[in-house]
Design a protein around this motif. Structure first.
Motif, PDB file in Angstrom:
ATOM      1  N   GLN A   1       0.816  -1.192  -0.192  1.00 50.39           N
ATOM      2  CA  GLN A   1       0.094  -0.038   0.084  1.00 50.39           C
ATOM      3  C   GLN A   1       0.796   1.205  -0.059  1.00 50.39           C
ATOM      4  OE1 GLN A   1      -2.843  -1.561  -1.393  1.00 50.39           O
ATOM      5  NE2 GLN A   1      -3.889  -0.114   0.049  1.00 50.39           N
TER       6      GLN A   1
ATOM      7  N   LYS B   1       2.711   1.711  -3.615  1.00 52.68           N
ATOM      8  CA  LYS B   1       1.583   2.173  -4.337  1.00 52.68           C
ATOM      9  C   LYS B   1       1.353   3.837  -4.129  1.00 52.68           C
ATOM     10  CE  LYS B   1      -1.407  -1.795  -5.404  1.00 52.68           C
ATOM     11  NZ  LYS B   1      -2.692  -2.341  -5.340  1.00 52.68           N
ATOM     12  N   LEU B   2       1.401   4.215  -2.969  1.00 57.39           N
ATOM     13  CA  LEU B   2       1.342   5.710  -2.658  1.00 57.39           C
ATOM     14  C   LEU B   2       2.376   6.303  -3.155  1.00 57.39           C
ATOM     15  CD1 LEU B   2       1.335   7.871  -0.336  1.00 57.39           C
ATOM     16  CD2 LEU B   2      -0.750   7.572  -1.579  1.00 57.39           C
TER      17      LEU B   2
ATOM     18  N   TRP C   1       2.426   6.913  -6.809  1.00 63.34           N
ATOM     19  CA  TRP C   1       1.279   7.926  -7.084  1.00 63.34           C
ATOM     20  C   TRP C   1       1.990   9.324  -6.625  1.00 63.34           C
ATOM     21  CZ3 TRP C   1      -1.231  11.909  -4.486  1.00 63.34           C
ATOM     22  CH2 TRP C   1      -2.088  12.451  -5.126  1.00 63.34           C
TER      23      TRP C   1
ATOM     24  N   HIS D   1       2.307  13.198  -8.699  1.00 60.80           N
ATOM     25  CA  HIS D   1       1.244  14.159  -8.021  1.00 60.80           C
ATOM     26  C   HIS D   1       1.787  15.166  -7.343  1.00 60.80           C
ATOM     27  CE1 HIS D   1      -2.326  12.351 -10.530  1.00 60.80           C
ATOM     28  NE2 HIS D   1      -1.347  11.302  -9.875  1.00 60.80           N
TER      29      HIS D   1
ATOM     30  N   ASP E   1      -5.333  13.120   3.202  1.00 60.44           N
ATOM     31  CA  ASP E   1      -5.798  12.657   1.768  1.00 60.44           C
ATOM     32  C   ASP E   1      -4.924  11.397   1.233  1.00 60.44           C
ATOM     33  OD1 ASP E   1      -7.753  14.637   1.634  1.00 60.44           O
ATOM     34  OD2 ASP E   1      -6.805  15.668   0.233  1.00 60.44           O
ATOM     35  N   LEU E   2      -3.794  11.386   1.508  1.00 59.90           N
ATOM     36  CA  LEU E   2      -2.638  10.349   1.280  1.00 59.90           C
ATOM     37  C   LEU E   2      -2.906   9.174   2.311  1.00 59.90           C
ATOM     38  CD1 LEU E   2       0.707  11.987   1.223  1.00 59.90           C
ATOM     39  CD2 LEU E   2      -0.745  11.283  -0.794  1.00 59.90           C
TER      40      LEU E   2
ATOM     41  N   ASP F   1      -5.954   8.147   3.215  1.00 58.97           N
ATOM     42  CA  ASP F   1      -7.286   7.824   2.627  1.00 58.97           C
ATOM     43  C   ASP F   1      -7.062   6.853   1.437  1.00 58.97           C
ATOM     44  OD1 ASP F   1      -8.905   8.993   4.633  1.00 58.97           O
ATOM     45  OD2 ASP F   1      -9.370  10.833   3.412  1.00 58.97           O
ATOM     46  N   LYS F   2      -6.035   7.351   0.539  1.00 60.77           N
ATOM     47  CA  LYS F   2      -5.763   6.779  -0.356  1.00 60.77           C
ATOM     48  C   LYS F   2      -4.914   5.151  -0.274  1.00 60.77           C
ATOM     49  CE  LYS F   2      -4.747  10.336  -4.042  1.00 60.77           C
ATOM     50  NZ  LYS F   2      -5.848   9.598  -5.140  1.00 60.77           N
TER      51      LYS F   2
ATOM     52  N   HIS G   1      -5.737   3.575   2.245  1.00 57.63           N
ATOM     53  CA  HIS G   1      -6.887   2.996   3.109  1.00 57.63           C
ATOM     54  C   HIS G   1      -6.319   2.725   4.557  1.00 57.63           C
ATOM     55  CE1 HIS G   1      -8.876   2.348  -0.710  1.00 57.63           C
ATOM     56  NE2 HIS G   1      -7.803   1.721  -1.225  1.00 57.63           N
TER      57      HIS G   1
END
Length: 302
Positions: free
Chosen positions: A197, A200-201, A204, A208, A217-218, A220-221, A223
């Motif tokens: 996880q 993957k973050l 991302w 960005h 927000d990170l 949340d992304k 989870h």
């Protein structure tokens, strides 16, 4: 701190000779083998912030230090460093001279090949539930050292590289997965694991990081709750999510100033800073000098 100087084997001396033949003067050398770089330095170097990607590093002669957050990794001949995702580090050569220059090599690793190999292997020990740092230094075993030596030796047989190099690179990955570097590599490839996880973050974030990003927000992304996210992120990346984001922005700004010859204020805006003074303060903290002076220093050194 990770340290310890293993006794060099006969294969170590062979690898040093092969690398020394490629790098006969100071510099960074690309090779005919995809992903393989060779390095030579005849004196110790200043600490340099940079990004280490997914890959294997080997000190062949001399010594090197890599700092990741508060973690310090020293590695000497006969030792290997594996980075299992993109990490902002500070690295420098600690032992080198004209008579005994630092010799090193780096091999980029393919995440898809790692995932495929890990899926086909039977591991005797299951992965622990906890996340571990995405960087490790261990002593090279003879099998891995032999595979690396054969890969570098392929440089002398360019006609064989397209067919043989991928096979040796796959062997290197299998040996890494099967050895002490294995858990750090496996945790980032295991579906649904906290390590994956975070991986993957981070992938991302690399796409960005110039945007206005809230840390919650990170989470949340990924989870995860904000506190769990920060805990796992630091365990894998060696620093907080905010520190990681700053490193990405500042490294990119430095490259923009070097490559596109733009001023510090323009670079700051391009990478997501709203305040030029905040950018200058954080840049100075990371690179040891204000933007203008640092860029001038880098250009004089190259």
């Amino acid at each position: 701190m990770q340290s310890g100087h293993p006794t060099p084997s006969a294969n170590s001396y062979t690898l040093a000779e092969l690398v020394g033949n490629i790098a006969q003067t100071d510099g960074d050398y690309s090779t005919h083998i995809p992903g393989l770089m060779i390095y030579r330095r005849s004196r110790v170097t200043d600490p340099m912030p940079c990004i280490y990607g997914l890959g294997l590093g080997v000190t062949v002669q001399g010594g090197k230090r890599v700092m990741l957050g508060e973690e310090i990794f020293d590695y000497a001949p006969g030792q290997s460093l594996v980075t299992s995702l993109d990490l902002p580090v500070v690295s420098y050569v600690t032992r080198a001279s004209s008579a005994q220059p630092f010799l090193g090599m780096g091999l980029a690793l393919d995440a898809r090949v790692i995932t495929q190999c890990a899926a086909e292997m039977n591991f005797s020990t299951p992965l622990k539930a906890s996340t571990s740092l995405a960087m490790s230094v261990v002593t090279l075993d003879e099998g891995l050292l032999d595979a690396i030596t054969r890969l570098v030796r392929l440089q002398d047989e360019p006609q064989l590289i397209p067919l043989v190099a991928p096979l040796i690179q796959q062997e290197i990955i299998v040996r890494l997965l099967n050895g002490e570097h294995g858990p750090a590599l496996r945790q980032l490839m295991t579906a649904g694991s906290p390590g994956q996880q975070i991986a993957k973050l981070i992938a991302w974030l690399k796409q960005h990081y110039t945007e206005d990003i809230a840390m919650d927000d990170l989470a949340d992304k990924a989870h995860m709750s904000p506190s769990t996210f920060r805990q796992h992120f630091r365990a894998v990346a060696g620093m907080s999510p905010l520190q990681y984001l700053k490193h990405l922005r500042l490294q990119d700004a430095r490259q923009l100033m070097l490559n596109e010859d733009i001023d510090a204020s323009s670079a700051a805006l391009r990478v997501g800073y709203e305040s030029a003074s905040q950018f200058s303060r954080e840049y100075t903290r990371l690179f040891g000098a204000p933007p203008l002076r640092d860029i001038k220093r880098v250009r004089l050194a190259t």
